[in-house]
Design a protein around this motif. Structure first.
Motif, mmCIF file in Angstrom:
data_model
loop_
_atom_site.group_PDB
_atom_site.id
_atom_site.type_symbol
_atom_site.label_atom_id
_atom_site.label_comp_id
_atom_site.label_asym_id
_atom_site.label_seq_id
_atom_site.Cartn_x
_atom_site.Cartn_y
_atom_site.Cartn_z
ATOM 1 N N GLY A 95 -39.077 31.395 -41.573
ATOM 2 C CA GLY A 95 -38.952 30.045 -42.091
ATOM 3 C C GLY A 95 -38.496 28.997 -41.104
ATOM 4 O O GLY A 95 -38.445 27.812 -41.450
ATOM 5 N N GLY A 96 -38.153 29.383 -39.894
ATOM 6 C CA GLY A 96 -37.731 28.377 -38.925
ATOM 7 C C GLY A 96 -38.908 27.561 -38.422
ATOM 8 O O GLY A 96 -40.067 27.813 -38.770
ATOM 9 N N GLY A 97 -38.603 26.546 -37.601
ATOM 10 C CA GLY A 97 -39.667 25.730 -37.052
ATOM 11 C C GLY A 97 -39.170 24.378 -36.603
ATOM 12 O O GLY A 97 -37.965 24.150 -36.474
ATOM 13 N N LEU A 98 -40.141 23.492 -36.376
ATOM 14 C CA LEU A 98 -39.848 22.125 -35.942
ATOM 15 C C LEU A 98 -39.989 21.183 -37.119
ATOM 16 O O LEU A 98 -40.998 21.232 -37.845
ATOM 17 C CB LEU A 98 -40.822 21.738 -34.835
ATOM 18 N N THR B 106 -30.039 21.497 -34.998
ATOM 19 C CA THR B 106 -30.874 22.292 -34.108
ATOM 20 C C THR B 106 -30.081 23.468 -33.543
ATOM 21 O O THR B 106 -29.012 23.287 -32.962
ATOM 22 C CB THR B 106 -31.405 21.428 -32.956
ATOM 23 N N ALA B 107 -30.613 24.670 -33.740
ATOM 24 C CA ALA B 107 -29.931 25.890 -33.294
ATOM 25 C C ALA B 107 -30.809 27.090 -33.616
ATOM 26 O O ALA B 107 -31.816 26.963 -34.322
ATOM 27 C CB ALA B 107 -28.589 26.045 -33.998
ATOM 28 N N VAL B 108 -30.395 28.242 -33.112
ATOM 29 C CA VAL B 108 -30.958 29.496 -33.584
ATOM 30 C C VAL B 108 -30.124 29.937 -34.781
ATOM 31 O O VAL B 108 -28.893 30.012 -34.689
ATOM 32 C CB VAL B 108 -30.943 30.577 -32.494
ATOM 33 N N TYR B 109 -30.787 30.204 -35.878
ATOM 34 C CA TYR B 109 -30.111 30.609 -37.113
ATOM 35 C C TYR B 109 -30.219 32.122 -37.274
ATOM 36 O O TYR B 109 -31.318 32.685 -37.200
ATOM 37 C CB TYR B 109 -30.727 29.896 -38.308
ATOM 38 N N TYR B 110 -29.068 32.739 -37.503
ATOM 39 C CA TYR B 110 -29.004 34.190 -37.633
ATOM 40 C C TYR B 110 -28.590 34.581 -39.041
ATOM 41 O O TYR B 110 -27.616 34.032 -39.593
ATOM 42 C CB TYR B 110 -27.994 34.771 -36.652
ATOM 43 N N CYS B 111 -29.294 35.531 -39.590
ATOM 44 C CA CYS B 111 -28.927 36.109 -40.877
ATOM 45 C C CYS B 111 -27.866 37.190 -40.660
ATOM 46 O O CYS B 111 -27.922 37.946 -39.682
ATOM 47 C CB CYS B 111 -30.169 36.718 -41.522
ATOM 48 N N ASN B 112 -26.920 37.244 -41.566
ATOM 49 C CA ASN B 112 -25.849 38.239 -41.496
ATOM 50 C C ASN B 112 -25.732 38.978 -42.821
ATOM 51 O O ASN B 112 -25.829 38.377 -43.898
ATOM 52 C CB ASN B 112 -24.525 37.565 -41.172
ATOM 53 N N LEU B 113 -25.533 40.277 -42.731
ATOM 54 C CA LEU B 113 -25.227 41.096 -43.899
ATOM 55 C C LEU B 113 -23.926 41.833 -43.604
ATOM 56 O O LEU B 113 -23.808 42.488 -42.564
ATOM 57 C CB LEU B 113 -26.357 42.080 -44.182
ATOM 58 N N ARG B 114 -22.975 41.709 -44.494
ATOM 59 C CA ARG B 114 -21.680 42.391 -44.333
ATOM 60 C C ARG B 114 -21.518 43.404 -45.459
ATOM 61 O O ARG B 114 -21.675 43.059 -46.634
ATOM 62 C CB ARG B 114 -20.547 41.392 -44.341
ATOM 63 N N THR B 115 -21.211 44.612 -45.077
ATOM 64 C CA THR B 115 -20.932 45.649 -46.072
ATOM 65 C C THR B 115 -19.453 45.985 -46.052
ATOM 66 O O THR B 115 -18.752 45.725 -45.071
ATOM 67 C CB THR B 115 -21.759 46.918 -45.802
ATOM 68 N N TYR B 116 -18.991 46.551 -47.159
ATOM 69 C CA TYR B 116 -17.598 46.990 -47.249
ATOM 70 C C TYR B 116 -17.583 48.346 -47.936
ATOM 71 O O TYR B 116 -18.003 48.475 -49.088
ATOM 72 C CB TYR B 116 -16.764 45.984 -48.033
ATOM 73 N N LEU B 117 -17.102 49.346 -47.203
ATOM 74 C CA LEU B 117 -17.107 50.704 -47.731
ATOM 75 C C LEU B 117 -15.921 51.465 -47.165
ATOM 76 O O LEU B 117 -15.707 51.471 -45.948
ATOM 77 C CB LEU B 117 -18.418 51.411 -47.379
ATOM 78 N N VAL C 121 -34.544 26.755 -35.296
ATOM 79 C CA VAL C 121 -34.722 25.533 -36.074
ATOM 80 C C VAL C 121 -34.523 24.358 -35.124
ATOM 81 O O VAL C 121 -33.474 24.246 -34.486
ATOM 82 C CB VAL C 121 -33.725 25.460 -37.245
ATOM 83 N N THR C 122 -35.535 23.510 -35.027
ATOM 84 C CA THR C 122 -35.464 22.346 -34.155
ATOM 85 C C THR C 122 -35.708 21.095 -34.985
ATOM 86 O O THR C 122 -36.738 20.993 -35.668
ATOM 87 C CB THR C 122 -36.498 22.432 -33.029
ATOM 88 N N VAL C 123 -34.751 20.175 -34.930
ATOM 89 C CA VAL C 123 -34.864 18.922 -35.667
ATOM 90 C C VAL C 123 -35.015 17.806 -34.641
ATOM 91 O O VAL C 123 -34.085 17.475 -33.903
ATOM 92 C CB VAL C 123 -33.639 18.677 -36.557
ATOM 93 N N SER C 124 -36.198 17.233 -34.601
ATOM 94 C CA SER C 124 -36.500 16.241 -33.580
ATOM 95 C C SER C 124 -37.663 15.375 -34.007
ATOM 96 O O SER C 124 -38.576 15.840 -34.705
ATOM 97 C CB SER C 124 -36.838 16.937 -32.257
#
Length: 119
Positions: A8-11, A90-101, A115-118
């Motif tokens: 889904g990222g882009g300009l 504008t940045a690189v967007y990272y998905c995070n998943l956190r588990t707890y066990l 993601v670039t906003v320009s």
């Protein structure tokens, strides 16, 4: 092993919108939260938004009122709807998943989407 696939990222022009998606697969147990972080060139990785397994959300002040995080628990997928985008988003967007066990947190990361906003 856990895999996170982002899309889904882009300009986009300032004021525009984008929707990021992140699908998790693999051996996933006890998801605590999923979320999005971003990293601009020369800067540290910062929290954008998180959503707990119970649906509680948390946002960085800089995106409140503009970004919305949501998730589909059945699909282990998290979304980030980004509206009124600004050049400073504008940045690189990272998905995070956190588990707890068994008293231990583990973090998993996607490969990142630009993601670039320009204008």
């Amino acid at each position: 092993q856990v895999q996170l696939v982002e899309s889904g990222g882009g300009l986009v022009q300032p004021g525009g919108s984008l929707r990021l998606s992140c699908a998790a697969s693999g051996s996933i147990f006890s998801i605590y939260a999923m979320g999005w972080y971003r990293q601009a060139p020369g800067k540290q990785r910062d929290l954008v938004a998180t959503i707990s397994s119970g649906g509680r959300t948390n946002y960085a002040d800089s995106v409140k009122g503009r970004f919305t995080i949501s998730r589909d628990n059945a699909k282990n997928t998290v979304y980030l709807q980004m509206n009124s985008l600004k050049p400073e988003d504008t940045a690189v967007y990272y998905c995070n998943l956190r588990t707890y066990l068994l008293g231990k947190y583990d973090d998993y990361w996607g490969q990142g989407t630009q993601v670039t906003v320009s204008s």
